[in-house]
Design a protein around this motif. Structure first.
Motif, mmCIF file in Angstrom:
data_model
loop_
_atom_site.group_PDB
_atom_site.id
_atom_site.type_symbol
_atom_site.label_atom_id
_atom_site.label_comp_id
_atom_site.label_asym_id
_atom_site.label_seq_id
_atom_site.Cartn_x
_atom_site.Cartn_y
_atom_site.Cartn_z
ATOM 1 N N VAL A 48 0.855 -1.198 -0.011
ATOM 2 C CA VAL A 48 0.042 -0.039 -0.018
ATOM 3 C C VAL A 48 0.893 0.927 0.031
ATOM 4 O O VAL A 48 0.702 2.286 -0.935
ATOM 5 C CB VAL A 48 -1.098 -0.122 1.142
ATOM 6 N N ALA A 49 1.983 1.367 0.938
ATOM 7 C CA ALA A 49 2.803 2.515 1.137
ATOM 8 C C ALA A 49 4.104 2.114 1.875
ATOM 9 O O ALA A 49 3.841 1.457 2.819
ATOM 10 C CB ALA A 49 1.756 3.578 1.675
ATOM 11 N N SER A 60 1.157 2.663 -3.800
ATOM 12 C CA SER A 60 0.566 1.907 -4.853
ATOM 13 C C SER A 60 -0.466 2.948 -5.801
ATOM 14 O O SER A 60 -0.987 3.729 -5.266
ATOM 15 C CB SER A 60 -0.223 0.837 -4.319
ATOM 16 N N ASP A 61 -0.364 2.911 -6.927
ATOM 17 C CA ASP A 61 -1.364 3.654 -7.735
ATOM 18 C C ASP A 61 -2.881 3.765 -7.145
ATOM 19 O O ASP A 61 -3.400 4.894 -7.309
ATOM 20 C CB ASP A 61 -1.530 2.943 -9.079
ATOM 21 N N SER A 62 -3.303 2.503 -6.376
ATOM 22 C CA SER A 62 -4.800 2.592 -6.243
ATOM 23 C C SER A 62 -5.048 3.569 -4.907
ATOM 24 O O SER A 62 -6.217 3.922 -4.772
ATOM 25 C CB SER A 62 -5.183 1.175 -5.890
ATOM 26 N N VAL A 63 -4.101 3.773 -4.264
ATOM 27 C CA VAL A 63 -4.210 4.786 -2.948
ATOM 28 C C VAL A 63 -3.537 6.214 -3.128
ATOM 29 O O VAL A 63 -3.806 7.092 -2.132
ATOM 30 C CB VAL A 63 -3.828 4.057 -1.752
ATOM 31 N N LYS A 64 -2.854 6.407 -4.099
ATOM 32 C CA LYS A 64 -2.195 7.694 -4.345
ATOM 33 C C LYS A 64 -3.176 8.781 -4.286
ATOM 34 O O LYS A 64 -4.486 8.712 -4.853
ATOM 35 C CB LYS A 64 -1.287 7.928 -5.709
ATOM 36 N N ASP A 65 -3.093 9.865 -3.461
ATOM 37 C CA ASP A 65 -3.664 11.147 -3.621
ATOM 38 C C ASP A 65 -4.780 10.846 -2.412
ATOM 39 O O ASP A 65 -5.718 11.688 -2.385
ATOM 40 C CB ASP A 65 -4.358 11.552 -4.765
ATOM 41 N N ARG A 66 -4.831 9.564 -2.006
ATOM 42 C CA ARG A 66 -5.791 9.416 -0.962
ATOM 43 C C ARG A 66 -5.202 8.993 0.525
ATOM 44 O O ARG A 66 -5.898 9.266 1.577
ATOM 45 C CB ARG A 66 -7.235 8.206 -1.472
ATOM 46 N N PHE A 67 -4.118 8.346 0.568
ATOM 47 C CA PHE A 67 -3.722 7.839 1.709
ATOM 48 C C PHE A 67 -2.071 8.508 1.707
ATOM 49 O O PHE A 67 -1.759 8.987 0.931
ATOM 50 C CB PHE A 67 -3.274 6.293 1.650
ATOM 51 N N VAL A 78 4.530 4.306 12.992
ATOM 52 C CA VAL A 78 4.264 4.688 11.636
ATOM 53 C C VAL A 78 2.702 4.857 11.462
ATOM 54 O O VAL A 78 1.993 4.028 12.106
ATOM 55 C CB VAL A 78 4.860 3.689 10.536
ATOM 56 N N TYR A 79 2.379 5.834 10.696
ATOM 57 C CA TYR A 79 1.078 5.873 10.730
ATOM 58 C C TYR A 79 0.455 5.706 9.063
ATOM 59 O O TYR A 79 1.224 6.018 8.149
ATOM 60 C CB TYR A 79 0.655 7.244 10.868
ATOM 61 N N LEU A 80 -0.782 5.274 9.107
ATOM 62 C CA LEU A 80 -1.395 5.555 7.584
ATOM 63 C C LEU A 80 -2.802 6.533 7.665
ATOM 64 O O LEU A 80 -3.620 5.871 8.141
ATOM 65 C CB LEU A 80 -1.561 4.017 7.308
ATOM 66 N N GLN A 81 -2.767 7.441 6.955
ATOM 67 C CA GLN A 81 -3.942 8.395 6.960
ATOM 68 C C GLN A 81 -4.658 7.801 5.727
ATOM 69 O O GLN A 81 -4.472 7.935 4.683
ATOM 70 C CB GLN A 81 -3.740 9.651 7.129
ATOM 71 N N MET A 82 -5.765 7.364 5.943
ATOM 72 C CA MET A 82 -6.702 6.697 4.685
ATOM 73 C C MET A 82 -7.850 7.601 4.798
ATOM 74 O O MET A 82 -8.797 7.839 5.539
ATOM 75 C CB MET A 82 -6.916 5.242 4.963
ATOM 76 N N ASN A 83 -8.131 8.435 3.651
ATOM 77 C CA ASN A 83 -9.122 9.225 3.362
ATOM 78 C C ASN A 83 -9.887 8.641 2.002
ATOM 79 O O ASN A 83 -9.443 8.161 1.276
ATOM 80 C CB ASN A 83 -8.651 10.868 3.233
ATOM 81 N N SER A 84 -11.092 9.370 1.819
ATOM 82 C CA SER A 84 -11.994 8.943 0.535
ATOM 83 C C SER A 84 -11.836 7.369 0.351
ATOM 84 O O SER A 84 -11.706 6.929 -0.611
ATOM 85 C CB SER A 84 -11.386 9.556 -0.489
#
Length: 114
Positions: A48-49, A60-67, A78-84
């Motif tokens: 994912v990242a 990954s392309d599927s989460v760019k600009d959202r995560f 470590v954090y993963l901010q998941m939006n939209s």
């Protein structure tokens, strides 16, 4: 003993947000590249990242600009901010720490559903 402990998963509606956290212990955290991987049912675990010790990120392309992945080297976290969020983001998310050794957390479930 190395431990990666994830938290922050849950059930969220499409379009919503979640923030995953992974606290590391038992390793020299600041030297590791940290990552998040997702595994949906009957699928392989996928990147994912990642974020290097210097803060360079990759997605990954599927989460760019959202995560957004980030790290706090003082808190060994470590954090993963998941939006939209989308239904296809539904998966178990695993934290990963890698240099010459590779370690995994136990995973945290993220379900995106109305």
């Amino acid at each position: 003993q190395v431990q990666l402990v994830e938290s922050g998963g849950g059930l969220v509606q499409p379009g919503g947000s979640l923030r995953l956290s992974c606290a590391a212990s038992g390793i020299s955290y600041c030297f590791y590249t940290m990552g998040w991987y997702g595994q949906a049912q009957v699928k392989q675990r996928e990147l994912v990242a990642t974020i290097t010790r210097g803060g360079i990120t990759d997605y990954s392309d599927s989460v760019k600009d959202r995560f957004t992945i980030s790290r706090d080297n003082l808190k060994n976290t470590v954090y993963l901010q998941m939006n939209s969020l989308k239904p296809e983001d539904t998966a178990v998310y695993y934290c990963n720490a890698a240099t010459y050794d590779v370690y995994w957390g136990q995973g945290t479930q993220v379900t995106v559903s109305s």
